[in-house]
Design a protein around this motif. Structure first.
Motif, PDB file in Angstrom:
ATOM      1  N   ARG A   1      76.049   0.261  20.606  1.00  0.00           N
ATOM      2  CA  ARG A   1      75.199  -0.239  19.527  1.00  0.00           C
ATOM      3  C   ARG A   1      74.491  -1.521  19.942  1.00  0.00           C
ATOM      4  O   ARG A   1      73.300  -1.717  19.693  1.00  0.00           O
ATOM      5  CB  ARG A   1      76.037  -0.502  18.268  1.00  0.00           C
ATOM      6  N   GLU A   2      75.221  -2.404  20.608  1.00  0.00           N
ATOM      7  CA  GLU A   2      74.651  -3.671  21.059  1.00  0.00           C
ATOM      8  C   GLU A   2      73.541  -3.435  22.077  1.00  0.00           C
ATOM      9  O   GLU A   2      72.492  -4.072  22.028  1.00  0.00           O
ATOM     10  CB  GLU A   2      75.758  -4.544  21.670  1.00  0.00           C
ATOM     11  N   ALA A   3      73.764  -2.493  22.997  1.00  0.00           N
ATOM     12  CA  ALA A   3      72.745  -2.180  23.993  1.00  0.00           C
ATOM     13  C   ALA A   3      71.512  -1.572  23.334  1.00  0.00           C
ATOM     14  O   ALA A   3      70.375  -1.869  23.732  1.00  0.00           O
ATOM     15  CB  ALA A   3      73.322  -1.220  25.027  1.00  0.00           C
ATOM     16  N   ALA A   4      71.716  -0.744  22.299  1.00  0.00           N
ATOM     17  CA  ALA A   4      70.581  -0.129  21.598  1.00  0.00           C
ATOM     18  C   ALA A   4      69.788  -1.178  20.834  1.00  0.00           C
ATOM     19  O   ALA A   4      68.564  -1.079  20.738  1.00  0.00           O
ATOM     20  CB  ALA A   4      71.088   0.967  20.659  1.00  0.00           C
ATOM     21  N   GLU A   5      70.467  -2.183  20.274  1.00  0.00           N
ATOM     22  CA  GLU A   5      69.784  -3.244  19.522  1.00  0.00           C
ATOM     23  C   GLU A   5      68.946  -4.113  20.447  1.00  0.00           C
ATOM     24  O   GLU A   5      67.926  -4.657  20.027  1.00  0.00           O
ATOM     25  CB  GLU A   5      70.804  -4.086  18.776  1.00  0.00           C
ATOM     26  N   ARG A   6      69.351  -4.290  21.673  1.00  0.00           N
ATOM     27  CA  ARG A   6      68.603  -5.116  22.642  1.00  0.00           C
ATOM     28  C   ARG A   6      67.280  -4.460  23.037  1.00  0.00           C
ATOM     29  O   ARG A   6      66.353  -5.138  23.415  1.00  0.00           O
ATOM     30  CB  ARG A   6      69.428  -5.366  23.889  1.00  0.00           C
ATOM     31  N   LYS A   7      67.226  -3.146  22.976  1.00  0.00           N
ATOM     32  CA  LYS A   7      66.014  -2.426  23.429  1.00  0.00           C
ATOM     33  C   LYS A   7      64.931  -2.466  22.423  1.00  0.00           C
ATOM     34  O   LYS A   7      64.857  -2.752  21.365  1.00  0.00           O
ATOM     35  CB  LYS A   7      66.365  -0.967  23.747  1.00  0.00           C
TER      36      LYS A   7
ATOM     37  N   ALA B   1      85.420  -0.124  20.929  1.00  0.00           N
ATOM     38  CA  ALA B   1      84.786  -1.074  21.851  1.00  0.00           C
ATOM     39  C   ALA B   1      83.600  -0.419  22.547  1.00  0.00           C
ATOM     40  O   ALA B   1      82.543  -1.048  22.708  1.00  0.00           O
ATOM     41  CB  ALA B   1      85.798  -1.576  22.871  1.00  0.00           C
ATOM     42  N   ARG B   2      83.757   0.831  22.960  1.00  0.00           N
ATOM     43  CA  ARG B   2      82.657   1.526  23.629  1.00  0.00           C
ATOM     44  C   ARG B   2      81.488   1.723  22.667  1.00  0.00           C
ATOM     45  O   ARG B   2      80.332   1.494  23.017  1.00  0.00           O
ATOM     46  CB  ARG B   2      83.124   2.867  24.181  1.00  0.00           C
TER      47      ARG B   2
END
Length: 98
Positions: free
Chosen positions: A92-98, A86-87
């Motif tokens: 990964r999701e936060a990195a994709e948003r940037k 989950a972490r």
């Protein structure tokens, strides 16, 4: 309760004879019941009003006097794989948003 009729067949379970109760009878799973024999092959099933079962742990306190609680700094636990996944997914999701 309605005068619905259910057809069932008894079967051997260990050293007992058992009968399944259909879900349609409305008896919740895990209900403790008492069977009262009223006549040959005539029974009444009623719920048992049993008190909630608890475990008395008051006698455990002196059983192992040599055991002491671990200090917080020595408490080490492996993370669960689901927590790690989950972490990593959140990173990964936060990195994709940037």
């Amino acid at each position: 309760m309605d005068d619905e009729a259910y057809h069932g067949t008894t079967f051997k379970s260990g050293n007992s004879v058992a009968l399944r109760l259909p879900k349609g009878m409305g008896i919740p799973e895990g209900t403790e019941v008492r069977m009262v024999k009223e006549a040959p092959m005539s029974f009444r099933i009623e719920p048992v009003d049993a008190p909630r079962r608890t475990i008395d742990i008051s006698g455990f306190a002196g059983k192992a006097p040599w055991l002491k609680p671990l200090p917080r700094e020595l408490r080490e636990f492996d993370e669960r794989p689901s927590t790690i996944a989950a972490r990593e997914a959140a990173l990964r999701e936060a990195a994709e948003r940037k």
